[in-house]
Write a protein that holds these residues in place. Structure first.
Motif, PDB file in Angstrom:
ATOM      1  N   PRO A  59      44.590 109.443  55.579  1.00 50.00           N
ATOM      2  CA  PRO A  59      43.640 110.487  55.179  1.00 50.00           C
ATOM      3  C   PRO A  59      43.393 110.478  53.674  1.00 50.00           C
ATOM      4  O   PRO A  59      44.231 110.024  52.887  1.00 50.00           O
ATOM      5  N   ASP A  60      42.248 111.004  53.287  1.00 49.25           N
ATOM      6  CA  ASP A  60      41.955 111.169  51.864  1.00 49.25           C
ATOM      7  C   ASP A  60      42.591 112.442  51.320  1.00 49.25           C
ATOM      8  O   ASP A  60      42.893 112.533  50.136  1.00 49.25           O
ATOM      9  N   ILE A  61      42.769 113.441  52.209  1.00 50.38           N
ATOM     10  CA  ILE A  61      43.386 114.707  51.801  1.00 50.38           C
ATOM     11  C   ILE A  61      44.391 115.126  52.865  1.00 50.38           C
ATOM     12  O   ILE A  61      44.085 115.119  54.050  1.00 50.38           O
ATOM     13  N   VAL A  62      45.595 115.478  52.440  1.00 46.17           N
ATOM     14  CA  VAL A  62      46.623 116.025  53.327  1.00 46.17           C
ATOM     15  C   VAL A  62      46.936 117.424  52.818  1.00 46.17           C
ATOM     16  O   VAL A  62      47.209 117.601  51.630  1.00 46.17           O
ATOM     17  N   THR A  63      46.865 118.403  53.714  1.00 46.80           N
ATOM     18  CA  THR A  63      47.224 119.765  53.336  1.00 46.80           C
ATOM     19  C   THR A  63      48.609 120.080  53.877  1.00 46.80           C
ATOM     20  O   THR A  63      49.027 119.539  54.893  1.00 46.80           O
ATOM     21  N   MET A  64      49.308 120.934  53.194  1.00 47.07           N
ATOM     22  CA  MET A  64      50.629 121.354  53.667  1.00 47.07           C
ATOM     23  C   MET A  64      50.859 122.791  53.217  1.00 47.07           C
ATOM     24  O   MET A  64      50.318 123.227  52.215  1.00 47.07           O
ATOM     25  N   ALA A  65      51.654 123.507  53.999  1.00 41.52           N
ATOM     26  CA  ALA A  65      51.900 124.909  53.673  1.00 41.52           C
ATOM     27  C   ALA A  65      53.285 125.324  54.161  1.00 41.52           C
ATOM     28  O   ALA A  65      54.281 124.878  53.617  1.00 41.52           O
ATOM     29  N   LYS A  66      53.344 126.150  55.206  1.00 38.67           N
ATOM     30  CA  LYS A  66      54.592 126.782  55.644  1.00 38.67           C
ATOM     31  C   LYS A  66      55.818 125.874  55.654  1.00 38.67           C
ATOM     32  O   LYS A  66      56.845 126.245  55.089  1.00 38.67           O
ATOM     33  N   PRO A  67      55.767 124.717  56.301  1.00 36.67           N
ATOM     34  CA  PRO A  67      56.999 123.926  56.361  1.00 36.67           C
ATOM     35  C   PRO A  67      57.454 123.390  55.007  1.00 36.67           C
ATOM     36  O   PRO A  67      58.625 123.069  54.832  1.00 36.67           O
ATOM     37  N   LEU A  68      56.557 123.312  54.056  1.00 34.25           N
ATOM     38  CA  LEU A  68      56.906 122.749  52.753  1.00 34.25           C
ATOM     39  C   LEU A  68      58.025 123.542  52.077  1.00 34.25           C
ATOM     40  O   LEU A  68      58.896 122.968  51.430  1.00 34.25           O
ATOM     41  N   ALA A  69      58.029 124.857  52.236  1.00 30.35           N
ATOM     42  CA  ALA A  69      59.059 125.680  51.605  1.00 30.35           C
ATOM     43  C   ALA A  69      59.840 126.476  52.652  1.00 30.35           C
ATOM     44  O   ALA A  69      60.395 127.525  52.350  1.00 30.35           O
ATOM     45  N   ASN A  70      59.860 125.960  53.878  1.00 29.66           N
ATOM     46  CA  ASN A  70      60.667 126.558  54.944  1.00 29.66           C
ATOM     47  C   ASN A  70      60.367 128.042  55.141  1.00 29.66           C
ATOM     48  O   ASN A  70      61.266 128.845  55.323  1.00 29.66           O
ATOM     49  N   GLY A  71      59.074 128.393  55.081  1.00 23.50           N
ATOM     50  CA  GLY A  71      58.668 129.769  55.327  1.00 23.50           C
ATOM     51  C   GLY A  71      58.349 130.563  54.075  1.00 23.50           C
ATOM     52  O   GLY A  71      57.685 131.593  54.151  1.00 23.50           O
ATOM     53  N   ILE A  72      58.813 130.131  52.915  1.00 20.77           N
ATOM     54  CA  ILE A  72      58.441 130.786  51.657  1.00 20.77           C
ATOM     55  C   ILE A  72      56.966 130.452  51.418  1.00 20.77           C
ATOM     56  O   ILE A  72      56.564 129.293  51.535  1.00 20.77           O
ATOM     57  N   PRO A  73      56.118 131.428  51.106  1.00 17.62           N
ATOM     58  CA  PRO A  73      54.684 131.148  50.938  1.00 17.62           C
ATOM     59  C   PRO A  73      54.402 130.097  49.862  1.00 17.62           C
ATOM     60  O   PRO A  73      54.767 130.271  48.705  1.00 17.62           O
ATOM     61  N   ILE A  74      53.778 129.010  50.298  1.00 19.81           N
ATOM     62  CA  ILE A  74      53.375 127.935  49.387  1.00 19.81           C
ATOM     63  C   ILE A  74      52.234 127.170  50.045  1.00 19.81           C
ATOM     64  O   ILE A  74      52.106 127.157  51.269  1.00 19.81           O
ATOM     65  N   GLY A  75      51.406 126.566  49.251  1.00 17.37           N
ATOM     66  CA  GLY A  75      50.358 125.692  49.747  1.00 17.37           C
ATOM     67  C   GLY A  75      50.214 124.530  48.791  1.00 17.37           C
ATOM     68  O   GLY A  75      50.410 124.682  47.582  1.00 17.37           O
ATOM     69  N   ALA A  76      49.887 123.367  49.325  1.00 16.74           N
ATOM     70  CA  ALA A  76      49.727 122.193  48.470  1.00 16.74           C
ATOM     71  C   ALA A  76      48.796 121.207  49.149  1.00 16.74           C
ATOM     72  O   ALA A  76      48.598 121.267  50.368  1.00 16.74           O
ATOM     73  N   ILE A  77      48.219 120.331  48.363  1.00 15.26           N
ATOM     74  CA  ILE A  77      47.443 119.224  48.908  1.00 15.26           C
ATOM     75  C   ILE A  77      47.926 117.936  48.267  1.00 15.26           C
ATOM     76  O   ILE A  77      48.472 117.936  47.158  1.00 15.26           O
ATOM     77  N   MET A  78      47.720 116.856  48.995  1.00 15.11           N
ATOM     78  CA  MET A  78      48.006 115.524  48.489  1.00 15.11           C
ATOM     79  C   MET A  78      46.710 114.746  48.703  1.00 15.11           C
ATOM     80  O   MET A  78      46.146 114.800  49.804  1.00 15.11           O
ATOM     81  N   VAL A  79      46.221 114.078  47.685  1.00 17.08           N
ATOM     82  CA  VAL A  79      44.939 113.396  47.798  1.00 17.08           C
ATOM     83  C   VAL A  79      45.075 111.912  47.480  1.00 17.08           C
ATOM     84  O   VAL A  79      45.984 111.500  46.747  1.00 17.08           O
TER      85      VAL A  79
END
Length: 181
Positions: A23-43
């Motif tokens: 993919p050109d863009i991968v999004t990630m959220a909940k599992p990244l911080a084991n339930g602590i609110p976070i969001g990130a992308i990898m491009v």
């Protein structure tokens, strides 16, 4: 988002496919911080070249606590031995589901599918009663669409717990199968 961060048995689900299927863009959220609110992308490099500071914002990005937790969780999930255990658990779940549901394939159960610890069981009918019965027997399930139950156990679940879950599902299917014919 659900198939990333080890859920498929690979760090990223696309890694199970040829490199030109990345993919050109991968999004990630909940599992990244084991339930602590976070969001990130990898491009990809291609996307990174056209993005500038401020082009992309996030509600949950940049929080120092969440970022520290995210780094720690990511470090655990990316460890080869952890991903190996997810693969082993996924294979055990697949084998167990196929074994306990074999008598119902082609009638109450259409198919089981998925990879790693992201599985689905497609039923011939609406699985709402099965979900309720499973809950009454100690197993939480969630519907996906009109006739599928999604199984998304914790990445660190034990094979014995997976077998218990599969046994509860089999018990519920056995009880409800006559209604689904």
């Amino acid at each position: 988002i659900q198939c990333g961060l080890g859920r498929s048995g690979k760090l990223w689900a696309h890694q199970a496919y040829p490199e030109d299927c990345s993919p050109d863009i991968v999004t990630m959220a909940k599992p990244l911080a084991n339930g602590i609110p976070i969001g990130a992308i990898m491009v990809s490099d291609k996307v990174a070249k056209v993005m500038n500071v401020g082009d992309h914002g996030t509600t949950f990005g940049g929080n120092p606590l969440a970022c520290r937790v995210g780094c720690t969780v990511f470090g655990q999930i990316k460890a080869p031995e952890f991903l190996s255990s997810v693969n082993a658990a996924g294979k055990a779940l697949d084998q167990e589901l196929k074994q306990v549901l074999a008598p119902y394939i082609g009638s109450a159960v259409v198919e089981t599918r998925g990879t790693g610890l992201l599985r689905g069981i497609q039923f011939a009918s609406d699985p709402s009663k099965l979900i309720d019965l499973a809950r009454a027997n100690g197993l939480l399930l969630v519907a996906a669409g009109k006739n599928t139950v999604r199984l998304v156990p914790p990445l660190n679940t034990s094979v014995s717990d997976l077998k218990k879950g599969a046994a509860i599902i089999a018990h519920c299917v056995k009880k409800l199968a006559p209604e689904w014919k």
